[in-house]
Write an enzyme that holds these catalytic residues in place. Structure first.
Site, PDB file in Angstrom:
ATOM      1  N   PHE A  12       0.816  -1.226   0.000  1.00 54.14           N
ATOM      2  CA  PHE A  12       0.000   0.000   0.000  1.00 54.14           C
ATOM      3  C   PHE A  12       0.855   1.286   0.000  1.00 54.14           C
ATOM      4  N   GLU A  85       5.285  -7.382   7.530  1.00 57.46           N
ATOM      5  CA  GLU A  85       3.944  -7.918   7.778  1.00 57.46           C
ATOM      6  C   GLU A  85       3.267  -6.829   8.600  1.00 57.46           C
ATOM      7  N   THR A 135       5.869   2.638  12.867  1.00 53.83           N
ATOM      8  CA  THR A 135       4.475   2.893  13.229  1.00 53.83           C
ATOM      9  C   THR A 135       4.348   3.520  14.619  1.00 53.83           C
ATOM     10  N   ASP A 136       3.244   4.221  14.821  1.00 50.92           N
ATOM     11  CA  ASP A 136       2.969   4.785  16.158  1.00 50.92           C
ATOM     12  C   ASP A 136       2.589   3.693  17.168  1.00 50.92           C
ATOM     13  N   GLU A 137       2.267   2.477  16.654  1.00 57.10           N
ATOM     14  CA  GLU A 137       1.811   1.410  17.564  1.00 57.10           C
ATOM     15  C   GLU A 137       2.902   0.969  18.536  1.00 57.10           C
ATOM     16  N   TYR A 161       2.501  -7.700  16.248  1.00 59.44           N
ATOM     17  CA  TYR A 161       2.910  -6.783  15.170  1.00 59.44           C
ATOM     18  C   TYR A 161       3.726  -5.624  15.725  1.00 59.44           C
ATOM     19  N   SER A 162       3.151  -4.917  16.724  1.00 56.04           N
ATOM     20  CA  SER A 162       3.854  -3.713  17.193  1.00 56.04           C
ATOM     21  C   SER A 162       5.148  -4.070  17.912  1.00 56.04           C
ATOM     22  N   LYS A 165       7.699  -4.548  15.226  1.00 55.55           N
ATOM     23  CA  LYS A 165       8.132  -3.243  14.680  1.00 55.55           C
ATOM     24  C   LYS A 165       9.026  -2.520  15.690  1.00 55.55           C
ATOM     25  N   ARG A 293     -11.071  -7.213  19.149  1.00 56.47           N
ATOM     26  CA  ARG A 293      -9.721  -7.732  18.864  1.00 56.47           C
ATOM     27  C   ARG A 293      -9.017  -7.956  20.203  1.00 56.47           C
ATOM     28  N   PRO A 294      -8.414  -9.135  20.441  1.00 61.10           N
ATOM     29  CA  PRO A 294      -7.685  -9.320  21.710  1.00 61.10           C
ATOM     30  C   PRO A 294      -6.576  -8.277  21.855  1.00 61.10           C
ATOM     31  N   GLY A 295      -6.482  -7.689  23.051  1.00 62.40           N
ATOM     32  CA  GLY A 295      -5.407  -6.722  23.322  1.00 62.40           C
ATOM     33  C   GLY A 295      -5.549  -5.404  22.569  1.00 62.40           C
TER      34      GLY A 295
HETATM   35  P1  NAD Z   1       1.433  -3.669   3.182  1.00 60.82           P
HETATM   36  O1  NAD Z   1       1.097  -4.847   4.024  1.00 60.82           O
HETATM   37  O2  NAD Z   1       0.400  -3.070   2.304  1.00 60.82           O
HETATM   38  O3  NAD Z   1       2.681  -4.038   2.225  1.00 60.82           O
HETATM   39  C1  NAD Z   1       3.821  -4.687   2.688  1.00 60.82           C
HETATM   40  C2  NAD Z   1       4.673  -5.060   1.473  1.00 60.82           C
HETATM   41  O4  NAD Z   1       5.886  -5.681   1.953  1.00 60.82           O
HETATM   42  C3  NAD Z   1       3.987  -6.071   0.545  1.00 60.82           C
HETATM   43  O5  NAD Z   1       4.122  -5.670  -0.790  1.00 60.82           O
HETATM   44  C4  NAD Z   1       4.752  -7.362   0.809  1.00 60.82           C
HETATM   45  O6  NAD Z   1       4.803  -8.242  -0.310  1.00 60.82           O
HETATM   46  C5  NAD Z   1       6.138  -6.843   1.177  1.00 60.82           C
HETATM   47  N1  NAD Z   1       6.896  -7.807   1.979  1.00 60.82           N
HETATM   48  C6  NAD Z   1       6.457  -8.440   3.108  1.00 60.82           C
HETATM   49  N2  NAD Z   1       7.420  -9.274   3.558  1.00 60.82           N
HETATM   50  C7  NAD Z   1       8.480  -9.134   2.721  1.00 60.82           C
HETATM   51  C8  NAD Z   1       9.770  -9.703   2.690  1.00 60.82           C
HETATM   52  N3  NAD Z   1      10.181 -10.617   3.605  1.00 60.82           N
HETATM   53  N4  NAD Z   1      10.628  -9.340   1.700  1.00 60.82           N
HETATM   54  C9  NAD Z   1      10.222  -8.437   0.774  1.00 60.82           C
HETATM   55  N5  NAD Z   1       9.009  -7.867   0.748  1.00 60.82           N
HETATM   56  C10 NAD Z   1       8.149  -8.213   1.720  1.00 60.82           C
HETATM   57  O7  NAD Z   1       2.058  -2.597   4.157  1.00 60.82           O
HETATM   58  P2  NAD Z   1       1.824  -1.013   4.274  1.00 60.82           P
HETATM   59  O8  NAD Z   1       0.556  -0.751   4.973  1.00 60.82           O
HETATM   60  O9  NAD Z   1       2.112  -0.404   2.963  1.00 60.82           O
HETATM   61  O10 NAD Z   1       3.005  -0.630   5.317  1.00 60.82           O
HETATM   62  C11 NAD Z   1       4.323  -0.351   4.843  1.00 60.82           C
HETATM   63  C12 NAD Z   1       5.193  -0.004   6.036  1.00 60.82           C
HETATM   64  O11 NAD Z   1       4.664   1.124   6.706  1.00 60.82           O
HETATM   65  C13 NAD Z   1       5.280  -1.112   7.083  1.00 60.82           C
HETATM   66  O12 NAD Z   1       6.608  -1.175   7.555  1.00 60.82           O
HETATM   67  C14 NAD Z   1       4.335  -0.665   8.194  1.00 60.82           C
HETATM   68  O13 NAD Z   1       4.735  -1.158   9.445  1.00 60.82           O
HETATM   69  C15 NAD Z   1       4.479   0.836   8.093  1.00 60.82           C
HETATM   70  N6  NAD Z   1       3.300   1.624   8.535  1.00 60.82           N
HETATM   71  C16 NAD Z   1       2.058   1.373   8.006  1.00 60.82           C
HETATM   72  C17 NAD Z   1       0.979   2.169   8.389  1.00 60.82           C
HETATM   73  C18 NAD Z   1      -0.413   1.951   7.821  1.00 60.82           C
HETATM   74  O14 NAD Z   1      -1.356   2.602   8.276  1.00 60.82           O
HETATM   75  N7  NAD Z   1      -0.588   1.100   6.824  1.00 60.82           N
HETATM   76  C19 NAD Z   1       1.166   3.212   9.310  1.00 60.82           C
HETATM   77  C20 NAD Z   1       2.442   3.415   9.848  1.00 60.82           C
HETATM   78  C21 NAD Z   1       3.507   2.633   9.426  1.00 60.82           C
HETATM   79  O1  DAU Z   2      -1.254   3.041  13.624  1.00 71.07           O
HETATM   80  C1  DAU Z   2      -0.555   2.598  12.491  1.00 71.07           C
HETATM   81  C2  DAU Z   2      -0.999   1.202  12.149  1.00 71.07           C
HETATM   82  O2  DAU Z   2      -2.299   1.320  11.581  1.00 71.07           O
HETATM   83  C3  DAU Z   2      -0.061   0.469  11.189  1.00 71.07           C
HETATM   84  O3  DAU Z   2       1.187   0.293  11.818  1.00 71.07           O
HETATM   85  C4  DAU Z   2      -0.640  -0.890  10.806  1.00 71.07           C
HETATM   86  O4  DAU Z   2       0.193  -1.522   9.864  1.00 71.07           O
HETATM   87  C5  DAU Z   2      -2.018  -0.664  10.215  1.00 71.07           C
HETATM   88  O5  DAU Z   2      -2.607  -1.908   9.916  1.00 71.07           O
HETATM   89  C6  DAU Z   2      -2.900   0.116  11.175  1.00 71.07           C
HETATM   90  O6  DAU Z   2      -3.211  -0.700  12.353  1.00 71.07           O
HETATM   91  P1  DAU Z   2      -4.684  -0.682  13.010  1.00 71.07           P
HETATM   92  O7  DAU Z   2      -4.846  -1.935  13.762  1.00 71.07           O
HETATM   93  O8  DAU Z   2      -4.930   0.608  13.701  1.00 71.07           O
HETATM   94  O9  DAU Z   2      -5.543  -0.662  11.646  1.00 71.07           O
HETATM   95  P2  DAU Z   2      -6.853  -1.474  11.185  1.00 71.07           P
HETATM   96  O10 DAU Z   2      -7.268  -0.906   9.882  1.00 71.07           O
HETATM   97  O11 DAU Z   2      -6.672  -2.939  11.280  1.00 71.07           O
HETATM   98  O12 DAU Z   2      -7.918  -1.050  12.302  1.00 71.07           O
HETATM   99  C7  DAU Z   2      -8.257   0.311  12.535  1.00 71.07           C
HETATM  100  C8  DAU Z   2      -9.243   0.353  13.699  1.00 71.07           C
HETATM  101  O13 DAU Z   2     -10.481  -0.239  13.272  1.00 71.07           O
HETATM  102  C9  DAU Z   2      -8.788  -0.454  14.902  1.00 71.07           C
HETATM  103  O14 DAU Z   2      -9.212   0.189  16.094  1.00 71.07           O
HETATM  104  C10 DAU Z   2      -9.520  -1.785  14.766  1.00 71.07           C
HETATM  105  C11 DAU Z   2     -10.813  -1.361  14.072  1.00 71.07           C
HETATM  106  N1  DAU Z   2     -11.401  -2.402  13.189  1.00 71.07           N
HETATM  107  C12 DAU Z   2     -10.616  -2.934  12.212  1.00 71.07           C
HETATM  108  C13 DAU Z   2     -11.105  -3.906  11.372  1.00 71.07           C
HETATM  109  C14 DAU Z   2     -10.236  -4.526  10.295  1.00 71.07           C
HETATM  110  C15 DAU Z   2     -12.722  -2.788  13.333  1.00 71.07           C
HETATM  111  O15 DAU Z   2     -13.435  -2.264  14.233  1.00 71.07           O
HETATM  112  N2  DAU Z   2     -13.214  -3.721  12.484  1.00 71.07           N
HETATM  113  C16 DAU Z   2     -12.467  -4.336  11.530  1.00 71.07           C
HETATM  114  O16 DAU Z   2     -12.988  -5.223  10.798  1.00 71.07           O
END
Ligand code: NAD
Ligand code: DAU
Length: 361
Positions: A12, A85, A135-137, A161-162, A165, A293-295
């Site tokens: 993404f 991941e 991430t902020d997590e 996950y967090s 990270k 969600r647990p935790g």
């Molecule tokens: P995503 O899950 O959409 O994409 C992750 C990508 O990494 C995928 O294309 C996957 O194929 C690749 N990948 C996974 N394991 C791999 C490996 N071993 N070798 C090579 N490629 C691999 O993730 P995203 O939401 O785009 O997040 C990207 C980064 O930003 C992550 O490090 C995440 O922790 C961080 N982040 C995400 C958010 C959010 O809201 N999505 C917020 C803050 C930080």
């Molecule tokens: O804060 C940054 C993080 O944001 C990133 O590091 C992570 O990679 C990213 O996945 C995201 O984590 P969250 O757990 O906050 O995002 P998610 O979209 O899974 O959930 C957002 C909120 O919505 C959270 O409080 C859980 C809730 N939720 C999520 C899903 C998927 C629901 O209530 N229902 C759902 O089905």
């Protein structure tokens, strides 16, 4: 910055970042290494296929030989490390992949970069930069009255996950302190926008609402996240790469704290307007409270004062504007949506995470 290696560029944020950089720095050569996990989609970058200054390499960041070869042969001077991941719920079912990529993968990447960049021939480390996207997590969960996370907030990760990270952040920091590797780290809040895998809240809600499926709210739905439009995150990373100080960490946030229910009802209202012929008007009748969600972390909020003061960065897209663009993007990119919805992995995930989940009373 001449030759940039992006890890995880088919995900993404990585694919949005590559599009963003390709537009503002067209002469930059971009190498994208991605192992193409379930979360990847090569179509995200279809328009760059065959371009001279974009190279895709399918591979795992844990493969040190491959990474070293790319660093040397492509004369990489900058790495932006997204590969991870990323889904909290998946980390609860199966944490091991998170340790593999987020911890071991980051470690192997750091080792490869250290070996190549800090070798005798390449002793001027000023020309290099390793940026770690985090991430902020890692800071844990806030109560309603706690101040927002700053760069000095102690780490207190709550999910596998967090925790993975957080481990990767510590490793990156240690390579700066011990080996003087020129690194920067950013800790960002929840992103939303185009190309997000529909396991995450916002695309899940848009796509379920399109299909007339339930919109699952975990627990009481009052958990708070700080939402940031993905292009603003890309811009923040670019500012850090070009003007940030090596060794520093920057928090990035949208200054937009919203509950899950507020996010979902906003999306439903937009979909009511954009799809007036829908069979499920109003879309918020699809909301379904399910077991939590647990935790589950209650609240995240970012204090972005440092990046604002030092690099003059602030988000340019407010939530109303960003979420409208985002919903429109999913509604207008039905080929992308259909491809994602038809994936076997996606169907298995929906069954695993939602089918057996009880309703929250
Ligand atoms: P995503 O899950 O959409 O994409 C992750 C990508 O990494 C995928 O294309 C996957 O194929 C690749 N990948 C996974 N394991 C791999 C490996 N071993 N070798 C090579 N490629 C691999 O993730 P995203 O939401 O785009 O997040 C990207 C980064 O930003 C992550 O490090 C995440 O922790 C961080 N982040 C995400 C958010 C959010 O809201 N999505 C917020 C803050 C930080
Ligand atoms: O804060 C940054 C993080 O944001 C990133 O590091 C992570 O990679 C990213 O996945 C995201 O984590 P969250 O757990 O906050 O995002 P998610 O979209 O899974 O959930 C957002 C909120 O919505 C959270 O409080 C859980 C809730 N939720 C999520 C899903 C998927 C629901 O209530 N229902 C759902 O089905």
């Amino acid at each position: 910055m001449k030759n940039l290696l992006v890890t995880g560029g088919c995900g993404f944020i990585g694919s949005n970042f590559i599009h963003y950089l390709h537009t503002i720095e067209p002469s930059l050569r971009i190498y994208n290494i991605d192992s193409l996990t379930y979360a990847a989609n090569q179509d995200n970058l279809a328009n760059l296929k065959g371009k001279a200054n974009y190279v895709f390499i399918q591979g795992d960041i844990c493969d040190s030989d491959l990474v070293e070869r790319v660093l040397i042969e492509s004369d990489i001077d900058t790495v932006v490390h997204f590969a991870a991941e990323t889904h909290v719920d998946r980390s609860i079912y199966g944490p091991e992949a998170f340790i593999h990529t987020n911890v071991v993968g980051t470690f192997r990447l750091l080792e490869a970069v250290k070996k190549v960049w800090l070798s005798q021939e390449n002793s001027n480390s000023d020309q290099f930069r390793f940026h770690h996207v985090s991430t902020d997590e890692v800071y844990g969960s806030l109560s309603p009255t706690d101040p927002a996370f700053s760069e000095s907030t102690p780490y207190a990760p709550n999910s596998p996950y967090s925790a993975s990270k957080a481990a990767s952040d510590h490793l990156v920091r240690s390579y700066s302190h011990t080996y003087q590797l020129p690194i920067t780290i950013s800790n960002c809040s929840n992103n939303y926008g185009a190309y997000q895998y529909p396991e995450k809240l916002i695309p899940l809600v848009v796509l379920n609402a399109m299909k007339g499926d339930p919109l699952p709210v975990y627990g009481d739905g009052r958990q708070i996240r700080d939402w940031l439009y993905v292009i603003d995150h890309c811009d923040a990373i670019y500012q850090i790469l070009t003007r940030g100080k090596p060794g520093e960490t920057y928090n990035i946030g949208g200054d937009t704290q919203l509950t899950t229910v507020e996010v979902i009802t906003t999306i439903c209202a937009i979909m009511d307007e954009l799809l007036p012929q829908s069979a499920v008007l109003p879309h918020n009748q699809l909301i379904k409270y399910v077991n939590d969600r647990p935790g589950h972390d209650r609240r995240y909020a970012i204090d972005a004062t440092k990046i604002q003061n030092e690099l003059n960065w602030c988000p340019k897209t407010n939530f109303q504007e960003g979420i409208l663009k985002t919903v429109n993007w999913y509604l207008q990119n039905l080929d992308w949506v259909e491809e994602m919805l038809s994936r076997k992995d996606y169907k298995i995930w929906l069954e695993k995470n939602y089918d057996q989940r009880g309703e929250d009373k």
